[in-house]
Design an enzyme around this catalytic site. Sequence first.
Site, PDB file in Angstrom:
ATOM      1  N   HIS A 181      40.534  47.092  38.594  1.00 10.57           N
ATOM      2  CA  HIS A 181      41.833  47.767  38.551  1.00 10.57           C
ATOM      3  C   HIS A 181      42.232  48.146  37.124  1.00 10.57           C
ATOM      4  O   HIS A 181      43.163  47.585  36.546  1.00 10.57           O
ATOM      5  CB  HIS A 181      42.897  46.871  39.180  1.00 10.57           C
ATOM      6  N   CYS A 210      38.383  50.265  43.574  1.00  6.23           N
ATOM      7  CA  CYS A 210      38.313  48.921  44.153  1.00  6.23           C
ATOM      8  C   CYS A 210      37.759  48.958  45.580  1.00  6.23           C
ATOM      9  O   CYS A 210      36.627  49.373  45.786  1.00  6.23           O
ATOM     10  CB  CYS A 210      39.656  48.220  44.061  1.00  6.23           C
ATOM     11  N   GLU A 267      43.788  50.702  36.462  1.00  5.53           N
ATOM     12  CA  GLU A 267      45.074  51.404  36.580  1.00  5.53           C
ATOM     13  C   GLU A 267      46.265  50.452  36.643  1.00  5.53           C
ATOM     14  O   GLU A 267      47.416  50.891  36.576  1.00  5.53           O
ATOM     15  CB  GLU A 267      45.074  52.291  37.840  1.00  5.53           C
TER      16      GLU A 267
END
Length: 317
Positions: free
Chosen positions: A235, A142, A237
């Site tokens: 994102h 990011c 994750e």
Amino acid sequence: MPIRIPDGLPARDALVREGVQVLDESIATRQDIRPMQIGLLNLMPNKIETETQIARLVGATPLQVELTLVRIGSHVARNTSEEHLISFYHTWEEVKDRKFDGFIITGAPIEKLPYEEVSYWDELTEIFEWTKTHVHSSFFICWGAMAAVSYFHGVPKHLLEQKAFGVYRHHNRKPESPFLMGFSDDFSISVSRWTEVRREDLPKDGTLDVLMESDETGLCLLQENQGNRLYIFNHIEYDSTSLEAEYRRDVAAGKEISVPANYFQDDDPTRTPKNRWRSHAFLLFGNWINQMYQTTPYNLEDIGTEESGDSKVRQSR
């Protein structure tokens, strides 16, 4: 093999509940094997949440991984206790003489600031430069990815009129890439950012390959072969409830925020969101670690030297 994390780290209990195999330091030291050394420079405010997310993904590999938590030494964290930082984190100054197979740098909620106005920008650029000689493979996430691609290639970020916020379909632009092994032709990824990097600003010499891209939110994942780097602007994750937490936080603060797109069932924030990116998150991190394992030198000290210049040195054991 399980992931090796510091004894007592709060992430341990969450990972064990999810079935992730965790190896305490005291047990790992008795195993005669060189674990993969991965560092995590955690720039996110809620460090415990982020370290759990990353540990979950790197812990899914069949290899033994030792995760080292790193923080910026020149910045005072406001949302994580000093006790936690002292117990589990090293400053970059404390680890800069070490070498790592992999190094992850996260995002930070400072997208609207010019890079030079970020309080720890000077230290971060030192770290970017350090990765050239002390890290075999870097993974930027990011804001960390935007900052890194700006530093290494001069690619600018652009402020969006409206926050890209939700879960969006992405295209697999390079199915032959080893980093996308097992990926579908298209898939969903969570997105939360106020800025973007644009395809037309990428170097024209082919230094950066576009691996993932969305019709709605643009570039997602870039691969740089020469520098052995991955840049992901979204994102993948995130937990199932991460976007929900951001949404409710901003609503409670009275900020103007839209319901995250394609996230809650029927776009109704009273309903439970479903995670539609988890499997691809595990795939991406697993593929990255697999590639790293196959190409990193067995001797860590060879990283950044001529002995590792061809990036084809298998970790023979």
